[in-house]
Scaffold this motif. Structure first.
Motif, short mmCIF file in Angstrom:
data_model
loop_
_atom_site.label_atom_id
_atom_site.label_comp_id
_atom_site.label_asym_id
_atom_site.label_seq_id
_atom_site.Cartn_x
_atom_site.Cartn_y
_atom_site.Cartn_z
N ARG A 94 -1.60 2.19 -2.19
CA ARG A 94 -2.12 1.06 -1.95
C ARG A 94 -2.19 0.84 -0.49
O ARG A 94 -1.12 1.27 0.38
CB ARG A 94 -1.10 -0.09 -2.55
N ASN A 95 -3.01 0.46 0.12
CA ASN A 95 -3.29 0.24 1.60
C ASN A 95 -3.52 -1.38 2.04
O ASN A 95 -3.04 -1.83 2.92
CB ASN A 95 -4.69 0.88 2.31
N ALA A 97 -2.63 -5.54 0.37
CA ALA A 97 -2.22 -6.14 -1.11
C ALA A 97 -3.06 -6.75 -1.78
O ALA A 97 -3.96 -7.49 -1.33
CB ALA A 97 -1.01 -7.40 -0.78
N ILE A 107 2.65 -12.04 -2.52
CA ILE A 107 1.86 -11.63 -0.99
C ILE A 107 0.36 -12.12 -1.35
O ILE A 107 -0.08 -11.68 -2.45
CB ILE A 107 2.12 -10.12 -0.91
N THR A 111 -3.53 -9.00 2.65
CA THR A 111 -2.58 -8.53 3.25
C THR A 111 -2.53 -7.09 3.76
O THR A 111 -2.20 -6.40 2.66
CB THR A 111 -1.21 -9.35 3.06
N LEU A 113 -1.05 -3.58 4.16
CA LEU A 113 0.25 -3.14 4.14
C LEU A 113 0.53 -2.32 5.55
O LEU A 113 -0.16 -1.63 6.17
CB LEU A 113 0.42 -2.10 3.00
N ILE A 117 1.69 2.49 0.26
CA ILE A 117 2.57 2.73 -0.55
C ILE A 117 2.06 3.38 -1.96
O ILE A 117 0.95 3.05 -2.32
CB ILE A 117 3.07 0.97 -0.86
N ASP A 175 -6.96 0.02 -2.70
CA ASP A 175 -6.15 0.82 -3.40
C ASP A 175 -6.75 1.81 -4.48
O ASP A 175 -8.02 1.41 -4.38
CB ASP A 175 -4.88 -0.06 -4.17
#
Length: 253
Positions: A94-95, A97, A107, A111, A113, A117, A175
């Motif tokens: 994930r880049n 949210a 979140i 947004t 990140l 993640i 993501d």
């Protein structure tokens, strides 16, 4: 496809025995599903688009030294792939949210990140593919610590490659999900990227407008899914729009 032995059928693809030992033929269907197949439709031309796009991404990864199961495309809907032992985990990078992360942690969607993640989800449709921690993975023997380290490394390398590729055509990689399999070269085992990489397995937003160009179009009833996928293919120069075929969705009762 006549007279070939079917090995496995999933929601979006069918695997058949390949022409040589250690190979499969992967067929891309036009089926679209969401919410663990509670929502279903047939999107004409979707399988053609995903076959060509996955070929494009897998070929690019192979060329930069990220190993994949892809060997070659056979026709508009099929590709020849290496047989692998799939690790029963989805690797999500994930880049931004969005989706379950935004909902789970409260979140605001969109947004950025602070860093990519990497999450792991246990592959089990009956359980809804639950999020799992590394401790669960190690405790239940789904993968070793070395496997996990390698899977994170592969996920981040794929992320770097795809992010740059999409950025160049005005698309934000929010993501994506990949699956990873084990192969053996003699006594040596290594991990490679398997399954597919396509708008089915990525969240893609237009950088300027925020328009969704992925399966969220289908999940959230935002328009024609084949049109969104065709736009991704057009920007990447993968396939002329006319090759996608008719795009009118047909709902399945």
């Amino acid at each position: 496809m006549a007279r070939r032995k079917k090995v496995y059928e999933g929601k979006a693809k069918v695997l058949y025995e390949g022409p040589e030992p250690g190979t499969f033929v992967q067929y891309f269907k036009d089926d679209a599903t969401a919410f663990n197949a509670e929502k279903r439709a047939t999107i004409e031309g979707k399988g053609v688009l995903n076959n060509r796009l996955s070929e494009f991404f897998m070929t690019g990864l192979n060329s930069i030294g990220v190993p994949t199961h892809f060997i070659k495309r056979i026709n508009m809907r099929e590709q020849l792939i290496r047989a692998v032992e799939i690790i029963p985990l989805e690797v999500v990078v994930r880049n931004v949210a969005a989706g379950s992360l935004a909902k789970r942690l409260g979140i605001e969607e969109g947004t950025p990140l602070p860093r990519p993640i990497v999450e792991f989800y246990f592959k089990d449709d009956a359980l809804g593919d639950p999020l799992v921690a590394e401790e669960h993975i190690l405790a239940f023997g789904w993968a070793t610590q070395q496997d996990l380290d390698d899977m994170v490394s592969l996920g981040l390398r794929v992320n770097d490659f795809l992010s740059g590729l999409f950025l160049g055509v005005g698309i934000k990689l929010v993501d994506f999900k990949i699956e990873i399999g084990r192969i053996w070269d003699g006594d040596y085992m290594r991990l490679i990227v398997a399954d597919e990489i396509s708008p089915d397995s990525c969240r893609l937003w237009d950088i300027e407008t925020g328009q969704k160009l992925d399966k969220d179009v289908f999940r959230r009833d935002l328009g024609n899914l084949a049109d969104a996928y065709t736009e991704v293919a057009r920007r990447l120069g993968v396939m002329p729009q006319r090759e996608a075929g008719p795009t009118k969705p047909t709902l399945i009762n």
